[in-house]
Design a protein around this motif. Sequence first.
Motif, PDB file in Angstrom:
ATOM      1  N   SER A  60       0.991  -1.235  -0.039  1.00 47.16           N
ATOM      2  CA  SER A  60      -0.057   0.109  -0.058  1.00 47.16           C
ATOM      3  C   SER A  60       0.852   1.421   0.063  1.00 47.16           C
ATOM      4  O   SER A  60       2.151   1.145   0.267  1.00 47.16           O
ATOM      5  CB  SER A  60      -1.029   0.007   1.324  1.00 47.16           C
ATOM      6  OG  SER A  60      -0.062   0.300   2.452  1.00 47.16           O
ATOM      7  N   PRO A 100       1.863   6.140   4.620  1.00 51.76           N
ATOM      8  CA  PRO A 100       0.750   6.654   5.302  1.00 51.76           C
ATOM      9  C   PRO A 100       0.364   8.042   4.541  1.00 51.76           C
ATOM     10  O   PRO A 100       0.896   9.076   4.299  1.00 51.76           O
ATOM     11  CB  PRO A 100       1.503   7.155   6.847  1.00 51.76           C
ATOM     12  CG  PRO A 100       2.608   5.968   6.844  1.00 51.76           C
ATOM     13  CD  PRO A 100       3.152   5.835   5.196  1.00 51.76           C
ATOM     14  N   ASP A 130      -6.173   8.253   4.059  1.00 49.53           N
ATOM     15  CA  ASP A 130      -6.271   6.668   3.843  1.00 49.53           C
ATOM     16  C   ASP A 130      -7.152   6.149   5.062  1.00 49.53           C
ATOM     17  O   ASP A 130      -6.994   6.522   6.544  1.00 49.53           O
ATOM     18  CB  ASP A 130      -4.787   6.016   4.147  1.00 49.53           C
ATOM     19  CG  ASP A 130      -4.779   4.696   3.844  1.00 49.53           C
ATOM     20  OD1 ASP A 130      -5.612   4.231   2.972  1.00 49.53           O
ATOM     21  OD2 ASP A 130      -4.186   3.774   4.517  1.00 49.53           O
ATOM     22  N   GLY A 131      -8.293   5.323   4.972  1.00 48.25           N
ATOM     23  CA  GLY A 131      -9.198   4.860   5.896  1.00 48.25           C
ATOM     24  C   GLY A 131     -10.237   6.030   6.427  1.00 48.25           C
ATOM     25  O   GLY A 131     -10.867   5.788   7.159  1.00 48.25           O
ATOM     26  N   SER A 140      -9.032   1.999   3.414  1.00 46.98           N
ATOM     27  CA  SER A 140      -7.706   1.557   3.429  1.00 46.98           C
ATOM     28  C   SER A 140      -7.369   0.151   2.957  1.00 46.98           C
ATOM     29  O   SER A 140      -7.846  -0.909   3.777  1.00 46.98           O
ATOM     30  CB  SER A 140      -7.275   2.060   4.584  1.00 46.98           C
ATOM     31  OG  SER A 140      -5.795   1.409   5.128  1.00 46.98           O
ATOM     32  N   TYR A 194      -4.274  -1.120   3.388  1.00 39.45           N
ATOM     33  CA  TYR A 194      -3.298  -1.327   4.518  1.00 39.45           C
ATOM     34  C   TYR A 194      -4.194  -1.912   5.451  1.00 39.45           C
ATOM     35  O   TYR A 194      -3.967  -3.296   5.909  1.00 39.45           O
ATOM     36  CB  TYR A 194      -2.603  -0.197   4.916  1.00 39.45           C
ATOM     37  CG  TYR A 194      -1.742  -0.607   6.062  1.00 39.45           C
ATOM     38  CD1 TYR A 194      -0.151  -1.171   5.682  1.00 39.45           C
ATOM     39  CD2 TYR A 194      -2.081  -0.413   7.348  1.00 39.45           C
ATOM     40  CE1 TYR A 194       0.524  -1.628   6.504  1.00 39.45           C
ATOM     41  CE2 TYR A 194      -0.970  -0.765   8.216  1.00 39.45           C
ATOM     42  CZ  TYR A 194       0.246  -1.369   7.986  1.00 39.45           C
ATOM     43  OH  TYR A 194       1.083  -1.669   9.167  1.00 39.45           O
ATOM     44  N   ASP A 195      -5.235  -1.408   6.119  1.00 45.39           N
ATOM     45  CA  ASP A 195      -6.209  -1.874   7.044  1.00 45.39           C
ATOM     46  C   ASP A 195      -6.883  -3.089   6.486  1.00 45.39           C
ATOM     47  O   ASP A 195      -7.037  -4.101   7.537  1.00 45.39           O
ATOM     48  CB  ASP A 195      -7.262  -0.763   7.369  1.00 45.39           C
ATOM     49  CG  ASP A 195      -6.593   0.501   8.219  1.00 45.39           C
ATOM     50  OD1 ASP A 195      -5.372   0.292   8.383  1.00 45.39           O
ATOM     51  OD2 ASP A 195      -7.192   1.405   8.193  1.00 45.39           O
ATOM     52  N   PHE A 196      -7.174  -3.085   5.410  1.00 40.71           N
ATOM     53  CA  PHE A 196      -7.976  -4.348   4.685  1.00 40.71           C
ATOM     54  C   PHE A 196      -6.955  -5.512   5.083  1.00 40.71           C
ATOM     55  O   PHE A 196      -7.210  -6.643   5.311  1.00 40.71           O
ATOM     56  CB  PHE A 196      -8.438  -4.167   3.610  1.00 40.71           C
ATOM     57  CG  PHE A 196      -9.368  -5.293   3.279  1.00 40.71           C
ATOM     58  CD1 PHE A 196     -10.617  -5.676   3.613  1.00 40.71           C
ATOM     59  CD2 PHE A 196      -8.654  -6.092   1.829  1.00 40.71           C
ATOM     60  CE1 PHE A 196     -11.145  -6.793   2.830  1.00 40.71           C
ATOM     61  CE2 PHE A 196      -9.326  -7.152   1.338  1.00 40.71           C
ATOM     62  CZ  PHE A 196     -10.797  -7.367   2.064  1.00 40.71           C
ATOM     63  N   ILE A 200      -4.372  -5.989   6.772  1.00 38.69           N
ATOM     64  CA  ILE A 200      -4.143  -6.317   8.314  1.00 38.69           C
ATOM     65  C   ILE A 200      -5.118  -7.215   8.862  1.00 38.69           C
ATOM     66  O   ILE A 200      -4.975  -8.225   9.297  1.00 38.69           O
ATOM     67  CB  ILE A 200      -3.933  -5.255   9.014  1.00 38.69           C
ATOM     68  CG1 ILE A 200      -2.609  -4.353   8.798  1.00 38.69           C
ATOM     69  CG2 ILE A 200      -3.795  -5.529  10.561  1.00 38.69           C
ATOM     70  CD1 ILE A 200      -1.349  -5.151   9.024  1.00 38.69           C
ATOM     71  N   GLN A 201      -6.601  -6.661   8.594  1.00 40.37           N
ATOM     72  CA  GLN A 201      -7.773  -7.629   8.956  1.00 40.37           C
ATOM     73  C   GLN A 201      -7.643  -8.936   8.420  1.00 40.37           C
ATOM     74  O   GLN A 201      -8.223  -9.921   9.204  1.00 40.37           O
ATOM     75  CB  GLN A 201      -8.899  -6.788   8.530  1.00 40.37           C
ATOM     76  CG  GLN A 201      -9.158  -5.440   9.097  1.00 40.37           C
ATOM     77  CD  GLN A 201     -10.377  -4.570   8.465  1.00 40.37           C
ATOM     78  OE1 GLN A 201     -10.908  -5.034   7.776  1.00 40.37           O
ATOM     79  NE2 GLN A 201     -10.312  -3.473   9.008  1.00 40.37           N
ATOM     80  N   ARG A 252       4.178  -0.896   3.396  1.00 35.80           N
ATOM     81  CA  ARG A 252       3.949   0.466   2.676  1.00 35.80           C
ATOM     82  C   ARG A 252       5.101   0.687   2.010  1.00 35.80           C
ATOM     83  O   ARG A 252       6.239   0.602   2.729  1.00 35.80           O
ATOM     84  CB  ARG A 252       3.554   1.622   3.948  1.00 35.80           C
ATOM     85  CG  ARG A 252       2.297   1.318   4.636  1.00 35.80           C
ATOM     86  CD  ARG A 252       2.299   2.557   5.381  1.00 35.80           C
ATOM     87  NE  ARG A 252       0.800   2.368   6.295  1.00 35.80           N
ATOM     88  CZ  ARG A 252      -0.489   2.744   5.860  1.00 35.80           C
ATOM     89  NH1 ARG A 252      -0.389   3.298   4.814  1.00 35.80           N
ATOM     90  NH2 ARG A 252      -1.444   2.914   6.530  1.00 35.80           N
TER      91      ARG A 252
END
Length: 301
Positions: free
Chosen positions: A30, A33, A37-38, A43, A45-47, A49-50, A57
């Motif tokens: 991704s 920062p 983002d989000g 995001s 990145y967040d997706f 991680i989930q 990044r």
Amino acid sequence: MKIVFLGNHTVGVKALETISKMADVVGVVSHPPDPEDGIRYLSVYDFAIQQGWTVIRSIGKNPSLENFIQNAQPDLLWVTDYRYLLPLSLLQLAPLGAVNLHPSLLPKYRGRAPLNWAILQGERELGLTAHFIDNGTDTGDIIEQIRFELSPTQDVGDALEIIYPIYQKLTRIVLKYFQTGKIPRKPQNHSQATIFPARKPQDGLINWQQTASSIHNLIRAVAKPYPGAFTYFGNWNITIWKACVESSFHKATPGQILSVSLDKQFCVACGEGILRVLDFTIEPQIEQGFSIYLGDILQKY
């Protein structure tokens, strides 16, 4: 099939979610920062991680990115709204190459902010293109395109709502091509290419010397979730979110407010034609002053 995904934005999450149902996601890249983002967009990145995927990044030209992809050993690279160009050495790490989803009907509107630019130019037919990535900017062979219509009353926010499911649909189509081993590829006609730069919030400043139609397209092109088109009336900085072309003729000075309705819609003279402002915002601390100003104009008519 193993895929390393590089992307950003809600469209990136839509594509990545679809890929995960059809292939093995072995890595996600991704953007560095970003305050949006989000917040403004989903995001990647967040997706990632989930979902428990390995994610980093990175910008495009970064030795650590090349090492990350090399270690993942993907069959295919998939790019969706990743703003950095990828070096040829990195593209060669995936035996099947690299695919990008670009929100225009290539070869038109290569480069940054293609949806915004297409609406700004008054295009009625927009689309999404899946193409191979080469060492140029959106110049690779086309795999598949999906087209859609955008009416003059719709803006970029409407275009995004239309195109989100198209990202998912096109991702499924292209992945099926790779699964069958029969991948269409059509060279772009470079003589028909147009390329546009990135846009900044200050590019939304309205020039009332332009035609009402051109100003209307600017307002549509940078409407929410983008920062909006803005203008100054005296000391008031106003962001205009929605408008319509009221007339194609007038004899007033461009930028002059010609009339105000009871619901605070107002008409403005342009270089050619009249624009009716339907929805706008203004800083709360000066909103009352501008309302009084509009009220004074209303009493004259």
